[in-house]
Design a protein around this motif. Structure first.
Motif, PDB file in Angstrom:
ATOM      1  N   ILE A   1       0.820  -1.103  -0.026  1.00 17.13           N
ATOM      2  CA  ILE A   1       0.039  -0.169  -0.025  1.00 17.13           C
ATOM      3  C   ILE A   1       0.850   1.023  -0.058  1.00 17.13           C
ATOM      4  O   ILE A   1       1.936   1.247   0.614  1.00 17.13           O
ATOM      5  CB  ILE A   1      -1.090   0.082   1.133  1.00 17.13           C
ATOM      6  CG1 ILE A   1      -1.992   1.107   1.025  1.00 17.13           C
ATOM      7  CG2 ILE A   1      -0.367  -0.052   2.560  1.00 17.13           C
ATOM      8  CD1 ILE A   1      -3.131   1.133   2.030  1.00 17.13           C
ATOM      9  N   VAL A   2       0.407   2.084  -0.779  1.00 20.41           N
ATOM     10  CA  VAL A   2       1.294   3.307  -1.194  1.00 20.41           C
ATOM     11  C   VAL A   2       0.545   4.492  -0.387  1.00 20.41           C
ATOM     12  O   VAL A   2      -0.376   5.173  -0.798  1.00 20.41           O
ATOM     13  CB  VAL A   2       1.533   3.748  -2.637  1.00 20.41           C
ATOM     14  CG1 VAL A   2       2.305   4.773  -2.770  1.00 20.41           C
ATOM     15  CG2 VAL A   2       2.072   2.570  -3.175  1.00 20.41           C
ATOM     16  N   THR A   3       1.228   5.068   0.917  1.00 18.97           N
ATOM     17  CA  THR A   3       0.391   6.241   1.369  1.00 18.97           C
ATOM     18  C   THR A   3       1.293   7.169   1.939  1.00 18.97           C
ATOM     19  O   THR A   3       2.765   7.150   1.840  1.00 18.97           O
ATOM     20  CB  THR A   3      -0.409   5.378   2.813  1.00 18.97           C
ATOM     21  OG1 THR A   3       1.058   5.328   3.764  1.00 18.97           O
ATOM     22  CG2 THR A   3      -0.780   4.403   2.609  1.00 18.97           C
ATOM     23  N   THR A   4       0.532   8.331   2.373  1.00 18.69           N
ATOM     24  CA  THR A   4       1.263   9.545   2.851  1.00 18.69           C
ATOM     25  C   THR A   4       2.200   9.188   4.030  1.00 18.69           C
ATOM     26  O   THR A   4       3.121   9.921   4.534  1.00 18.69           O
ATOM     27  CB  THR A   4       0.512  10.478   3.232  1.00 18.69           C
ATOM     28  OG1 THR A   4      -0.516  10.116   4.161  1.00 18.69           O
ATOM     29  CG2 THR A   4      -0.158  11.205   1.992  1.00 18.69           C
ATOM     30  N   ASP A   5       1.916   7.983   4.727  1.00 19.95           N
ATOM     31  CA  ASP A   5       2.691   7.439   5.970  1.00 19.95           C
ATOM     32  C   ASP A   5       3.741   6.588   5.796  1.00 19.95           C
ATOM     33  O   ASP A   5       4.618   6.093   6.645  1.00 19.95           O
ATOM     34  CB  ASP A   5       1.815   6.961   7.055  1.00 19.95           C
ATOM     35  CG  ASP A   5       0.963   8.159   7.523  1.00 19.95           C
ATOM     36  OD1 ASP A   5       1.231   9.312   7.712  1.00 19.95           O
ATOM     37  OD2 ASP A   5      -0.348   7.562   8.087  1.00 19.95           O
ATOM     38  N   GLY A   6       3.896   6.372   4.591  1.00 20.23           N
ATOM     39  CA  GLY A   6       4.857   5.126   4.180  1.00 20.23           C
ATOM     40  C   GLY A   6       4.391   4.154   2.932  1.00 20.23           C
ATOM     41  O   GLY A   6       3.032   4.426   2.813  1.00 20.23           O
ATOM     42  N   ILE A   7       5.194   3.489   2.684  1.00 18.49           N
ATOM     43  CA  ILE A   7       4.847   2.405   1.489  1.00 18.49           C
ATOM     44  C   ILE A   7       5.323   1.108   2.155  1.00 18.49           C
ATOM     45  O   ILE A   7       6.488   0.726   2.606  1.00 18.49           O
ATOM     46  CB  ILE A   7       5.771   2.479   0.159  1.00 18.49           C
ATOM     47  CG1 ILE A   7       5.416   3.703  -0.167  1.00 18.49           C
ATOM     48  CG2 ILE A   7       5.495   1.625  -0.634  1.00 18.49           C
ATOM     49  CD1 ILE A   7       6.321   4.365  -1.555  1.00 18.49           C
ATOM     50  N   GLY A   8       4.195   0.240   2.198  1.00 15.53           N
ATOM     51  CA  GLY A   8       4.268  -1.366   2.671  1.00 15.53           C
ATOM     52  C   GLY A   8       3.358  -2.083   3.068  1.00 15.53           C
ATOM     53  O   GLY A   8       2.406  -2.121   2.158  1.00 15.53           O
TER      54      GLY A   8
END
Length: 420
Positions: free
Chosen positions: A119-126
């Motif tokens: 998952i690609v998010t504003t808090d990180g990718i993982g």
């Protein structure tokens, strides 16, 4: 502050701590651990421990390989010795279903997954943090997926910086890029990358995406039309071939972004051989046939196979796989519970997680002598058997296959034979 020793495991693999007349469920803990938890939160009707501190480790433990273990929701049992994982999976399956069965371990327990959805998010990718759907663990490795995980994620981060496309904001439900899906053919070396996005790529973005992922054999950009937190979209091929291939034993399977394929290539042959071992006669019906994973394998072994699957695209892929392998198997679109079951010798069923339900009664009313039930959900199998299948069938054999090392999950293959 809560402190005590883990006495047992819940059905879903959490450590259980009994204190003050309460049951506290402790993620990432195992029988024999002495633990301390700073606080608890109520989730799904039970108390879940937070801020775990390990005071004294259980003899069942070993050092986890992944630096993200303890937060990432992917691997609840990575701190367990593998032989203990297998033993406990067998015990949990028997506790839930009442069926005792041998278990076959995965031939590899690292770098075994053939797909991962980051998952690609504003808090990180993982991957999501365990127990917190709004928090993401920013990964730089994933030893259960691939030795190349860092390469994939670094390429994505570089692409995002150059393109200016926005990662997904889980709270605001807004952004451009939502998931990166990577598939590997473990026995072929093929790589497929699929970016799930909320907007079509500009010419410049598409070109940059191709450049950063030039090492792939198949490159897709999938347009996601909803805000649901899942890695699904309408795929558009940007580069390479439309499929990658995986080879299990002497069978080759085509894989597409919209295909469901068993996630552990190294244990899949064990699963297929278990199904084959319980299959008898000449004519086989493959219900919930998907892309033909079981049906094509059985046809390769000399059975005449017909498959039924609700998803038209999966049926198209199954027939492609049959043609690719030159086997006697035909797949068609249909609902399992509405299928006319004729003179088949064996019916193979691999239902969704909810189980057979109405299709169970269809099997009971049929004259089929043998059913091979494949399930990753022991509770669903138990309900199907107790509510439906038990009327006409009895359990003759069961094999467990560990398709999911470092998790509490296990795949079961159950042989059901019609009562005399």
């Amino acid at each position: 502050m809560i402190q005590g020793r883990i006495t047992s495991l819940s059905d879903d693999g959490l450590g259980i701590l009994e204190t003050g007349g309460k049951l506290i469920y402790v993620p990432f803990s195992y029988p024999g651990d002495e633990v301390k938890a700073g606080k608890t939160k109520r989730r799904f009707g039970r108390l879940l421990a937070k801020d775990l501190e390990l005071i004294e480790p259980s003899p069942l433990r070993e050092r986890a390989r992944c630096s993200h273990f303890g937060r990432c929701g992917g691997c609840l049992w990575q701190g367990l010795k593998y032989r203990e994982q297998l033993r406990l999976k067998g015990e949990l399956f028997e506790r839930i279903t009442g069926v005792s069965a041998p278990i076959k371990g995965s031939l590899k327990i690292w770098d075994f997954r053939n797909v991962s959805n980051f998952i690609v998010t504003t808090d990180g990718i993982g991957l999501k943090e365990y127990g917190n759907p709004l928090s993401v663990v920013d990964l730089y490795e994933c030893p259960v997926f691939s030795k190349k995980t860092r390469e994939y994620l670094n390429a994505l981060r570089s692409f995002l910086r150059e393109s200016g496309l926005r990662p997904w904001d889980l709270k605001k439900k807004a952004g451009d890029i939502h998931y990166l899906q990577v598939r590997e053919g473990k026995f072929t070396g093929d790589v497929m990358v699929n970016l799930i996005a909320h907007k079509k790529p500009s010419k410049e973005a598409a070109e940059a995406f191709r450049d950063y992922f030039s090492f792939t054999d198949s490159l897709y950009w999938s347009l996601k039309a909803n805000e649901r937190d899942d890695p699904r979209g309408e795929p558009e091929l940007l580069d390479g071939g439309p499929f990658i291939r995986e080879r299990i034993g002497d069978v080759t399977y085509l894989i597409h972004p919209n295909s469901f394929f068993q996630t552990n290539s190294y244990a899949l042959e064990l699963l297929l051989r278990a199904v084959e071992g319980f299959t008898d006669g000449e004519k086989v019906l493959d219900l919930y046939s998907g892309v033909g994973t079981f049906g094509v394998w059985l046809a390769r072994k000399g059975f005449a196979v017909e498959g039924v699957e609700l998803n038209p695209f999966a049926v198209k892929m199954a027939n492609r796989n049959a043609e690719l392998n030159g086997v006697d198997a035909v797949f068609k679109v249909g609902r399992a519970e509405e299928t006319s079951i004729g003179d088949y010798d064996t019916v193979v069923v691999d239902p969704p997680r909810k189980g057979l339900r109405e299709a169970g009664e269809l099997l009971v009313r049929s004259g089929v002598e043998r059913v091979v039930y494949v399930s990753c959900n022991p509770r669903a199998f138990k309900l199907d058997y107790e509510n439906h299948l038990k009327k006409a069938y009895q359990v003759e054999g069961t094999v467990l296959v560990d398709m999911f090392p470092h998790t509490p999950h296990v795949e079961a293959v159950v042989e059901l034979v019609r009562k005399g």
